[in-house]
Scaffold this motif. Sequence first.
Motif, PDB file in Angstrom:
ATOM      1  N   PHE A 170       0.876  -0.932   0.272  1.00  0.00           N
ATOM      2  CA  PHE A 170       0.107   0.161  -0.082  1.00  0.00           C
ATOM      3  C   PHE A 170       0.830   0.809  -0.036  1.00  0.00           C
ATOM      4  O   PHE A 170       0.691   2.128  -0.138  1.00  0.00           O
ATOM      5  CB  PHE A 170      -0.920   0.188   1.338  1.00  0.00           C
ATOM      6  N   VAL A 171       1.775   0.919   0.103  1.00  0.00           N
ATOM      7  CA  VAL A 171       3.193   2.236   0.255  1.00  0.00           C
ATOM      8  C   VAL A 171       3.942   2.139  -1.087  1.00  0.00           C
ATOM      9  O   VAL A 171       3.859   1.616  -1.583  1.00  0.00           O
ATOM     10  CB  VAL A 171       3.978   2.266   1.279  1.00  0.00           C
ATOM     11  N   THR A 172       3.247   3.656  -1.611  1.00  0.00           N
ATOM     12  CA  THR A 172       3.646   4.036  -3.082  1.00  0.00           C
ATOM     13  C   THR A 172       4.211   5.497  -3.370  1.00  0.00           C
ATOM     14  O   THR A 172       5.395   5.755  -4.301  1.00  0.00           O
ATOM     15  CB  THR A 172       2.511   4.842  -3.673  1.00  0.00           C
ATOM     16  N   THR A 173       5.187   5.753  -1.957  1.00  0.00           N
ATOM     17  CA  THR A 173       5.864   7.596  -2.047  1.00  0.00           C
ATOM     18  C   THR A 173       7.105   7.721  -0.577  1.00  0.00           C
ATOM     19  O   THR A 173       6.459   6.573  -0.289  1.00  0.00           O
ATOM     20  CB  THR A 173       5.205   8.401  -1.765  1.00  0.00           C
ATOM     21  N   GLY A 174       8.574   8.214  -0.956  1.00  0.00           N
ATOM     22  CA  GLY A 174       8.712   7.861   0.124  1.00  0.00           C
ATOM     23  C   GLY A 174       8.597   8.797   1.001  1.00  0.00           C
ATOM     24  O   GLY A 174       8.541   8.389   2.326  1.00  0.00           O
ATOM     25  N   LYS A 175       7.400   9.540   0.707  1.00  0.00           N
ATOM     26  CA  LYS A 175       6.737  10.095   2.246  1.00  0.00           C
ATOM     27  C   LYS A 175       6.186   9.191   2.971  1.00  0.00           C
ATOM     28  O   LYS A 175       5.990   9.423   4.200  1.00  0.00           O
ATOM     29  CB  LYS A 175       6.189  11.521   1.662  1.00  0.00           C
ATOM     30  N   HIS A 176       5.319   8.748   2.097  1.00  0.00           N
ATOM     31  CA  HIS A 176       4.570   7.345   2.807  1.00  0.00           C
ATOM     32  C   HIS A 176       5.831   5.463   3.366  1.00  0.00           C
ATOM     33  O   HIS A 176       4.829   5.670   4.305  1.00  0.00           O
ATOM     34  CB  HIS A 176       3.464   6.927   1.986  1.00  0.00           C
ATOM     35  N   GLN A 177       6.313   5.843   2.755  1.00  0.00           N
ATOM     36  CA  GLN A 177       7.604   5.546   3.461  1.00  0.00           C
ATOM     37  C   GLN A 177       7.955   5.355   4.663  1.00  0.00           C
ATOM     38  O   GLN A 177       8.123   4.644   5.389  1.00  0.00           O
ATOM     39  CB  GLN A 177       8.896   4.454   2.251  1.00  0.00           C
ATOM     40  N   LEU A 178       8.741   6.684   4.773  1.00  0.00           N
ATOM     41  CA  LEU A 178       8.889   7.001   5.902  1.00  0.00           C
ATOM     42  C   LEU A 178       7.784   7.388   6.987  1.00  0.00           C
ATOM     43  O   LEU A 178       8.287   6.408   8.246  1.00  0.00           O
ATOM     44  CB  LEU A 178       9.461   8.630   6.301  1.00  0.00           C
ATOM     45  N   MET A 179       6.726   7.228   6.779  1.00  0.00           N
ATOM     46  CA  MET A 179       5.407   7.264   7.830  1.00  0.00           C
ATOM     47  C   MET A 179       5.060   5.680   7.789  1.00  0.00           C
ATOM     48  O   MET A 179       4.924   5.027   9.553  1.00  0.00           O
ATOM     49  CB  MET A 179       4.515   7.437   6.998  1.00  0.00           C
ATOM     50  N   ARG A 180       5.245   4.601   7.653  1.00  0.00           N
ATOM     51  CA  ARG A 180       5.764   3.120   7.831  1.00  0.00           C
ATOM     52  C   ARG A 180       6.684   2.605   8.303  1.00  0.00           C
ATOM     53  O   ARG A 180       5.913   1.403   9.327  1.00  0.00           O
ATOM     54  CB  ARG A 180       5.518   2.571   5.641  1.00  0.00           C
ATOM     55  N   LEU A 181       7.322   3.379   8.155  1.00  0.00           N
ATOM     56  CA  LEU A 181       8.388   2.923   9.191  1.00  0.00           C
ATOM     57  C   LEU A 181       8.187   3.206  10.542  1.00  0.00           C
ATOM     58  O   LEU A 181       8.394   2.866  11.412  1.00  0.00           O
ATOM     59  CB  LEU A 181      10.258   3.194   8.958  1.00  0.00           C
ATOM     60  N   TRP A 182       8.052   4.119  10.955  1.00  0.00           N
ATOM     61  CA  TRP A 182       7.321   4.383  12.018  1.00  0.00           C
ATOM     62  C   TRP A 182       6.407   3.671  12.800  1.00  0.00           C
ATOM     63  O   TRP A 182       6.385   3.435  14.149  1.00  0.00           O
ATOM     64  CB  TRP A 182       7.109   6.493  11.695  1.00  0.00           C
ATOM     65  N   HIS A 183       5.348   3.438  11.588  1.00  0.00           N
ATOM     66  CA  HIS A 183       3.627   2.913  12.568  1.00  0.00           C
ATOM     67  C   HIS A 183       4.439   1.511  12.275  1.00  0.00           C
ATOM     68  O   HIS A 183       3.833   0.822  13.298  1.00  0.00           O
ATOM     69  CB  HIS A 183       2.878   3.298  11.453  1.00  0.00           C
ATOM     70  N   ILE A 184       5.191   0.596  11.601  1.00  0.00           N
ATOM     71  CA  ILE A 184       5.680  -0.374  11.747  1.00  0.00           C
ATOM     72  C   ILE A 184       6.588  -0.507  13.431  1.00  0.00           C
ATOM     73  O   ILE A 184       5.581  -1.802  14.065  1.00  0.00           O
ATOM     74  CB  ILE A 184       6.740  -1.091  11.213  1.00  0.00           C
TER      75      ILE A 184
END
Length: 365
Positions: free
Chosen positions: A126-140
């Motif tokens: 579901f992660v498609t951009t660099g900004k979104h990837q940073l958010m994903r790492l935080w939430h993981i």
Amino acid sequence: MGKYNFIFINGKFLEQKLTGVQRFAYETVKNIDTLIDDGAAFSELKDKVFLCVPSDVDESKLDFLKNIKIRKAKKGTGIFWEQTYFANDIRKNKALGLHLCNTVPFLQKKGIVCLHDITYTIHPEFVTTGKHQLMRLWHIVQDKVCAKKTLAILTVSENSRNEICDCFKIPQSRVDVVYNGWQHFSTEIAEGTTLSKWPELVEGKFFYSMSSLAKNKNFNWIIETAKRYPEYTFAVAGKMDLKKYGDTLSAGSELKNLHYLGYVSDDEAKLLMKNCRAFIFPSVFEGFGIPPLEALAMGTKVICAKASCLPEIFGDSVYYIDPYNYDVDFETLLSGKVSPASEVLEKYSWEKTASKTLEVVKRFF
């Protein structure tokens, strides 16, 4: 009582618009406020509950409470406030932290958290951009801490509870399901709210949806369906964050029967739901899915993806679609029989959510 002096509710959600998890937090706190009033079910907690908010929260956002006391920070905002000043406030006052929006302060993680879903952990696609990837790492990281280190976990569906327990190998007894409510949509539409704001929309002649560009929301289903059926009008409300999710909008920008409404107020959302032919919710992954519940509360027909927790929540009261099939016979679909909306609406309320939350709080307080 004795292990903790107070209950400190994480009020970071008041910095944000009331959608999704923020709506859950606001309505839960509002109903906790009622339940701790004199003579109410949890009145013994009346002088113990505080809503702690960052320094930038406007005073006008705090007037919905009667019994819960407010602790407004002198400085600090956002994640920084949560992870530092709020954590320190919990420690100094020997308080039990109640966190309703998926995150906890790492330095004071032994509280109660509502983990609505673990999308970022189990669905990297579901992660498609660099900004979104940073958010994903935080939430993981947050998902793991919430699952492993907190005193108790709340979540909003049995489906979410199963996913949390399976992913983190924790017992079901660690997680309580509290669901959501719909009563914030039970009030009358404000006078002066009319469809004239959107002259392209004709009462009873358009399909309405609320979405973002997040891949789990499956906005592409709306685009592809609109392409195939130019005789129907589709209206979509919601924030379209291109930096966070990437540009999916361009694929439907030339469609004359697809209209982007942007962010709409609660009253405007009620009006659109009440006047559309049906509300469409093609999401492939949800923790709960509040918008279809809101639509049912407005007496609207709901077309819903047969995916994730949605069949659990909505039972036989909505019309189901395959979220990966864009060929839909709307006339046949909507002529089918569904169960009364009341079968769903009677199951859920913000009072029940708040009551279950306080039951969990009392186990530890």
